[in-house]
Motif scaffolding. Structure first.
Motif: not given
Length: 232
Positions: A3-4, A52-53, A66-68, A119-124
């Motif tokens: 995450x940025x 992002x928040x 977490x992937x971004x 178990x991952x969060x992926x932010x596209x």
């Protein structure tokens, strides 16, 4: 943990944050399938800041990280990231051993295999459309995907059961709080009428508010009244 940096002074968005929390905490499918959330809204409305928040707030709940990825779907003068290139970046981030195949379908299969059981969060971020996103979706339950886009992503909602969350304008009180977080209570209190005019001119668009706040912060002798007049 890709995450940025989170946007400082984040304000508001209680409705959208609650929607995201409900999706994570259960929802109708209770993580029995891949959970996809589509954060949509127009330019400068704060989709990325919201994503992002929230992602920073819940990152610890995703045991495998977490992937971004910035897909650059709406950047003027820039080409959107091709699905094959996006998959290559995600596979590298997952530290998959061996060579990354060149074929798009093979890359997608390798990516889905690497995510299986995790178990991952992926932010596209900043997706152009549903077609750019589809190859980047996990194949089995356990992961959550948050996509931001100016596009409504209706095809993703229809085909992949993505849950739409609309990001709209800030309320006047939230806009005031954003300016206060950037400029301080004392500066706003001395020119309340000018602040109200600035808020009205910016129409609840966070990017407009932050640009004005930056101008005020970098020119401390410039009155908010003058800024309000320039906006007018």
């Amino acid at each position: 943990m890709q995450l940025p940096l989170e946007t400082p002074g984040f304000v508001g968005r209680s409705t959208q944050l609650a929607q995201l929390d409900r999706l994570l905490d259960g929802g109708p499918r209770r993580m029995s399938a891949v959970v996809i959330c589509a954060l949509t809204g127009h330019n400068g409305i704060g989709k990325t800041a919201l994503a992002l928040h929230w992602a920073h707030r819940v990152a610890a709940r995703f045991a495998d990280g977490v992937l971004h990825l910035d897909l650059r779907g709406s950047r003027s003068g820039e080409q959107a990231v091709a699905a094959s290139d996006a998959l290559g970046s995600l596979i590298q981030a997952l530290d998959v051993p061996g060579e990354i195949p060149c074929d798009l379908a093979a890359r997608a299969g390798l990516y889905r295999s690497a995510l299986a059981g995790r178990r991952m969060l992926i932010v596209l971020d900043d997706a152009r459309d549903a077609n750019q996103v589809r190859p980047l979706l996990p194949g089995v339950a356990g992961c959550m995907v948050v996509v931001t886009s100016r596009d409504r992503l209706s095809c993703l909602v229809a085909g992949e059961a993505a849950r739409p969350v609309v990001v709209d304008e800030l309320a006047p009180a939230e806009a005031w709080e954003l300016l206060r977080s950037r400029l301080g209570e004392r500066r706003l209190a001395g020119e309340r009428e000018a602040v109200q005019r600035i808020i009205a001119h910016c129409a609840g668009v966070p990017r407009a508010l932050t640009v004005v706040a930056a101008a005020a912060a970098t020119h401390p002798r410039l009155s908010l009244e003058e800024l309000a007049s320039q906006l007018g």
